[in-house]
Motif scaffolding. Structure first.
Motif, PDB file in Angstrom:
ATOM      1  N   GLY A   1      37.015  44.421  24.918  1.00 47.25           N
ATOM      2  CA  GLY A   1      37.004  45.718  25.563  1.00 47.25           C
ATOM      3  C   GLY A   1      38.295  45.996  26.290  1.00 47.25           C
ATOM      4  O   GLY A   1      39.302  45.302  26.100  1.00 47.25           O
ATOM      5  N   GLU A   2      38.269  47.004  27.148  1.00 43.08           N
ATOM      6  CA  GLU A   2      39.439  47.412  27.908  1.00 43.08           C
ATOM      7  C   GLU A   2      39.528  46.628  29.207  1.00 43.08           C
ATOM      8  O   GLU A   2      38.506  46.380  29.854  1.00 43.08           O
ATOM      9  CB  GLU A   2      39.369  48.907  28.223  1.00 43.08           C
ATOM     10  CG  GLU A   2      39.408  49.796  27.001  1.00 43.08           C
ATOM     11  CD  GLU A   2      40.727  49.664  26.253  1.00 43.08           C
ATOM     12  OE1 GLU A   2      41.782  49.590  26.925  1.00 43.08           O
ATOM     13  OE2 GLU A   2      40.695  49.627  25.010  1.00 43.08           O
ATOM     14  N   PRO A   3      40.745  46.236  29.622  1.00 39.85           N
ATOM     15  CA  PRO A   3      40.890  45.476  30.868  1.00 39.85           C
ATOM     16  C   PRO A   3      40.295  46.232  32.057  1.00 39.85           C
ATOM     17  O   PRO A   3      40.371  47.462  32.131  1.00 39.85           O
ATOM     18  CB  PRO A   3      42.409  45.313  31.024  1.00 39.85           C
ATOM     19  CG  PRO A   3      42.962  45.512  29.654  1.00 39.85           C
ATOM     20  CD  PRO A   3      42.041  46.485  28.969  1.00 39.85           C
ATOM     21  N   LEU A   4      39.708  45.474  32.969  1.00 37.82           N
ATOM     22  CA  LEU A   4      39.043  46.057  34.132  1.00 37.82           C
ATOM     23  C   LEU A   4      39.400  45.235  35.365  1.00 37.82           C
ATOM     24  O   LEU A   4      39.346  43.997  35.333  1.00 37.82           O
ATOM     25  CB  LEU A   4      37.525  46.064  33.915  1.00 37.82           C
ATOM     26  CG  LEU A   4      36.628  46.574  35.038  1.00 37.82           C
ATOM     27  CD1 LEU A   4      36.894  48.039  35.328  1.00 37.82           C
ATOM     28  CD2 LEU A   4      35.164  46.355  34.674  1.00 37.82           C
ATOM     29  N   ASP A   5      39.776  45.905  36.430  1.00 38.29           N
ATOM     30  CA  ASP A   5      40.075  45.235  37.692  1.00 38.29           C
ATOM     31  C   ASP A   5      38.765  44.687  38.266  1.00 38.29           C
ATOM     32  O   ASP A   5      37.827  45.458  38.519  1.00 38.29           O
ATOM     33  CB  ASP A   5      40.701  46.227  38.666  1.00 38.29           C
ATOM     34  CG  ASP A   5      41.132  45.583  39.981  1.00 38.29           C
ATOM     35  OD1 ASP A   5      40.711  44.439  40.271  1.00 38.29           O
ATOM     36  OD2 ASP A   5      41.864  46.247  40.737  1.00 38.29           O
ATOM     37  N   PRO A   6      38.670  43.372  38.482  1.00 31.26           N
ATOM     38  CA  PRO A   6      37.434  42.817  39.034  1.00 31.26           C
ATOM     39  C   PRO A   6      37.015  43.444  40.357  1.00 31.26           C
ATOM     40  O   PRO A   6      35.818  43.474  40.676  1.00 31.26           O
ATOM     41  CB  PRO A   6      37.760  41.325  39.203  1.00 31.26           C
ATOM     42  CG  PRO A   6      38.814  41.058  38.169  1.00 31.26           C
ATOM     43  CD  PRO A   6      39.637  42.313  38.115  1.00 31.26           C
ATOM     44  N   ASP A   7      37.977  43.958  41.118  1.00 28.19           N
ATOM     45  CA  ASP A   7      37.637  44.584  42.401  1.00 28.19           C
ATOM     46  C   ASP A   7      36.832  45.863  42.221  1.00 28.19           C
ATOM     47  O   ASP A   7      36.244  46.366  43.185  1.00 28.19           O
ATOM     48  CB  ASP A   7      38.909  44.883  43.197  1.00 28.19           C
ATOM     49  CG  ASP A   7      39.580  43.624  43.724  1.00 28.19           C
ATOM     50  OD1 ASP A   7      38.886  42.592  43.834  1.00 28.19           O
ATOM     51  OD2 ASP A   7      40.788  43.677  44.011  1.00 28.19           O
ATOM     52  N   GLU A   8      36.808  46.400  41.005  1.00 29.80           N
ATOM     53  CA  GLU A   8      36.062  47.624  40.738  1.00 29.80           C
ATOM     54  C   GLU A   8      34.605  47.356  40.352  1.00 29.80           C
ATOM     55  O   GLU A   8      33.817  48.293  40.210  1.00 29.80           O
ATOM     56  CB  GLU A   8      36.746  48.426  39.629  1.00 29.80           C
ATOM     57  CG  GLU A   8      38.130  48.934  39.983  1.00 29.80           C
ATOM     58  CD  GLU A   8      38.745  49.750  38.866  1.00 29.80           C
ATOM     59  OE1 GLU A   8      38.021  50.081  37.897  1.00 29.80           O
ATOM     60  OE2 GLU A   8      39.946  50.056  38.946  1.00 29.80           O
ATOM     61  N   LEU A   9      34.238  46.096  40.167  1.00 33.24           N
ATOM     62  CA  LEU A   9      32.873  45.771  39.761  1.00 33.24           C
ATOM     63  C   LEU A   9      31.874  46.092  40.862  1.00 33.24           C
ATOM     64  O   LEU A   9      32.137  45.871  42.051  1.00 33.24           O
ATOM     65  CB  LEU A   9      32.775  44.285  39.393  1.00 33.24           C
ATOM     66  CG  LEU A   9      33.547  43.846  38.145  1.00 33.24           C
ATOM     67  CD1 LEU A   9      33.605  42.326  38.064  1.00 33.24           C
ATOM     68  CD2 LEU A   9      32.909  44.420  36.885  1.00 33.24           C
ATOM     69  N   GLN A  10      30.716  46.599  40.460  1.00 29.85           N
ATOM     70  CA  GLN A  10      29.662  46.920  41.412  1.00 29.85           C
ATOM     71  C   GLN A  10      28.994  45.643  41.927  1.00 29.85           C
ATOM     72  O   GLN A  10      28.851  44.666  41.185  1.00 29.85           O
ATOM     73  CB  GLN A  10      28.605  47.815  40.762  1.00 29.85           C
ATOM     74  CG  GLN A  10      29.138  49.152  40.281  1.00 29.85           C
ATOM     75  CD  GLN A  10      29.612  50.016  41.436  1.00 29.85           C
ATOM     76  OE1 GLN A  10      28.889  50.228  42.408  1.00 29.85           O
ATOM     77  NE2 GLN A  10      30.843  50.509  41.327  1.00 29.85           N
ATOM     78  N   THR A  11      28.591  45.667  43.186  1.00 27.02           N
ATOM     79  CA  THR A  11      27.947  44.496  43.782  1.00 27.02           C
ATOM     80  C   THR A  11      26.630  44.909  44.437  1.00 27.02           C
ATOM     81  O   THR A  11      26.381  46.084  44.703  1.00 27.02           O
ATOM     82  CB  THR A  11      28.853  43.830  44.838  1.00 27.02           C
ATOM     83  OG1 THR A  11      29.157  44.783  45.859  1.00 27.02           O
ATOM     84  CG2 THR A  11      30.144  43.330  44.203  1.00 27.02           C
TER      85      THR A  11
END
Length: 266
Positions: free
Chosen positions: A149-159
């Protein structure tokens, strides 16, 4: 590589079976472990807690979790790698967050919503079959995470944020996180959280639930108290919990997820 599955699909329909079939079609040598398909419908937090709690007992592999009430909307589908090398695949709604935190954090993440591995045409309502399981199968057979897939900043992941216990005078104020099929209520307190409370093994505590007061014994296991008595104990995942020996603590104390209880040594 092993693929584990956790969903709220239940066993009455074909959902689980067709997910197995998709994985077997792409990665026939991958072993599949059904962790559970009994998560309550749409209960993202319960799914997150189960995945976190069971993670230390799972072989390293690709861990698929699907509790996805927003399927077909703009929510992302993600695949990510934990610090310990495990791979997680599922909706980006916080479901994976407690597990990847336990895995030491995220070192790499991709948005697989439009993954080249997805099955076409993609159903708007069954991403388990058409997105998550195909992606997981390709990863299990050795495909690179970056190619999924497309790169994603881990800081953007929902918690998911869990409630915190607190002290009020002599009382430990805790919240119910989950209730199992026996009516045992797991709280948001670990054994370490008892430090300085005066609550000790073999002692007695008062538990206040709503306006009702109950007495319990601090015990190691159910048979340490008489049948029908309440015990306060550490469960198999090291969460402090409330149970009744051969009874139903949730029903008796009128507990549900997020219920607040006050526990005081007697």
């Amino acid at each position: 590589m092993i693929v584990t599955l956790l969903t709220d699909y239940g066993r009455d329909d074909d959902f689980v079976g067709v997910c197995h079939a998709v994985i077997a079609s792409i990665a026939p040598e991958a072993g599949v472990i059904d962790l559970t398909h009994g998560i309550a419908r749409h209960d993202v937090r319960q799914g997150a807690l189960v995945l976190r709690n069971t993670l230390p007992y799972l072989p390293h592999g690709v861990h698929v979790a699907i509790v996805d009430p927003q399927v077909g909307t703009e929510r992302r589908a993600v695949a990510l790698r934990g610090e310990d090398g495990r791979i997680f695949v599922g909706p980006d709604n916080g479901l994976l967050s407690l597990a990847w935190q336990r895995a030491g954090g995220v070192t790499e993440a991709v948005d697989v919503t439009r993954s080249p591995h997805r099955l076409e045409p993609v159903s708007a309502t069954f991403h388990g079959r058409d997105v998550f399981c195909p992606v997981a199968a390709h990863l299990a057979q050795g495909d690179e995470l970056a190619e999924a897939g497309e790169p994603l900043d881990p800081d953007e992941l929902q918690t998911i944020e869990l409630p915190e216990p607190r002290r009020e005078g002599d009382a430990l104020v805790a919240h119910v996180l989950s209730i199992d099929r026996y009516g045992n209520a797991a709280l948001n307190v670990s054994h370490e959280g008892l430090a300085g409370t005066g609550i000790t093994l073999g002692g007695q505590v008062e538990i206040v639930s709503g306006t009702e007061h109950f007495h319990a014994t601090v015990a190691q296991t159910f048979a340490d108290v008489r049948r029908g008595d309440i015990l306060f104990y550490e469960d198999s995942y090291r969460a402090l919990s409330i149970a009744i020996n051969r009874g139903d603590a949730a029903a008796t104390l009128q507990l549900a997820p997020d219920s607040e209880v006050r526990i005081t040594p007697r």
